[in-house]
Design an enzyme around this catalytic site. Sequence first.
Site, PDB file in Angstrom:
ATOM      1  N   LEU A 244     -54.133 -20.913   9.869  1.00 34.43           N
ATOM      2  CA  LEU A 244     -55.312 -20.663  10.702  1.00 34.43           C
ATOM      3  C   LEU A 244     -55.609 -21.775  11.691  1.00 34.43           C
ATOM      4  O   LEU A 244     -56.233 -21.527  12.735  1.00 34.43           O
ATOM      5  CB  LEU A 244     -56.557 -20.461   9.820  1.00 34.43           C
ATOM      6  CG  LEU A 244     -56.538 -19.319   8.806  1.00 34.43           C
ATOM      7  CD1 LEU A 244     -57.876 -19.273   8.071  1.00 34.43           C
ATOM      8  CD2 LEU A 244     -56.266 -17.992   9.490  1.00 34.43           C
TER       9      LEU A 244
ATOM     10  N   ASP B 233     -59.143 -20.871  -3.318  1.00 31.41           N
ATOM     11  CA  ASP B 233     -57.834 -21.366  -2.881  1.00 31.41           C
ATOM     12  C   ASP B 233     -57.654 -22.842  -3.249  1.00 31.41           C
ATOM     13  O   ASP B 233     -57.366 -23.672  -2.379  1.00 31.41           O
ATOM     14  CB  ASP B 233     -57.706 -21.181  -1.364  1.00 31.41           C
ATOM     15  CG  ASP B 233     -56.265 -21.264  -0.887  1.00 31.41           C
ATOM     16  OD1 ASP B 233     -55.355 -21.043  -1.703  1.00 31.41           O
ATOM     17  OD2 ASP B 233     -56.051 -21.540   0.309  1.00 31.41           O
TER      18      ASP B 233
END
Length: 405
Positions: free
Chosen positions: A36, A186
């Site tokens: 990202l 995560d």
Amino acid sequence: KRGKGEVDEIFQQDFGKKPKDIFKEFDEQPIAAASLAQVHKAVTHDGETVAVKVQYIDLRDRFDGDMFTLGLLLACVPILHPKFKFGWILPELRTTLAAELDFEREGRNSEKCKKDLAHLKYVYVPSVFWDITQKRVLTTEYMEHGVKITDVRKIKEEGFCLKTIGRMLVESMAEQIFVTGFVHADPHPGNLMVRKGPSGKLQLIILDHGLYEKLPDEDRLALCNLWKSAILSDIPLLKKSSNQLGVKEYNILASMVLQRPLYQDNTDTIQFNVRLTKSDMEAMQQMAAKHIDKLLDVLRALPTPLMLVMRNINIVRSVNSELGTPVNRFNIMARRAAGGAALDSSAGTGVVATIRRRAERLRFDFVLWWMGTRSWLVQKYCRTLVALNLAPPELLTVAKSMIPV
């Protein structure tokens, strides 16, 4: 890889200035990169060293197209593989990925994480510089002298204790899952560091707060009771907890959540290994292959927030394994689950209710202790037999991989 001038363009669009006009120093060469964004090191005009996370400029433009392509693939795959039906996960995936693209949200997540875990003095979450943060740019403290949590060689060189690191990781993640319900989804090794803090004590640094899941209280309590009931062989409570999570196959769900095969005998007693063994892993793989349809039904029935929680549990297990399994992850999580279950306000707050909760907790702690002690005694017994030449050396391997506790 970024195009030339891309970072300048994003800053110009979001702040009306280029990085060189906002920071005293800005390193155009990224120090880290992911799917990202890229992270740059910079220095503010106040002399603060910061980490600047800058999103790829075309990411939002590609998002809808990528989601459409993924949806098309998920719709086509079952034609070739009828049992592969995961189209139901796409709406949740779209929501999750869209949230990850909002760096202001990530900043708020990090602040909530810091607040929720403030009582765990060893947890450190970098502060956000809100005046230099937008939806595509996140500026936080730069973590000096941090060591990646799975860099065992470096950890040993620094003189850090692997057991302490393992305990800090498992405790903090279990606190999120079973107590606060606000879960980092995560916690892979790239998002976890350790260092010696200003006081000289070891710190666990938690990074990258873009992917979080908020467990509703009813789901959190049901998950706590699922763990608790498995330890206590409380089949009625296990069934009830599983039903509250929308799943009828309580034994399959419990095996998935506890990450080990559960065996139920004719007396309705549940047996499983406290420590995950090689034979456990093989049994889980065989169960998955044999009951793939039921597994998919369980996944479809689960509340969507629980999917990312299970991801957290699996990653933490993996990290603890990379550290050499220095702590009993299962015991730590089980105790946190029991603590979370005790927060159920519907159980009452009077003297009788308090005594009942404490008695239940004492029973739970004793059962958990006896499970570990029983395993230890069996292993000691096997070692003694081998040492006295009363049994072949292979018995040690068998004992480690097949102890029912």
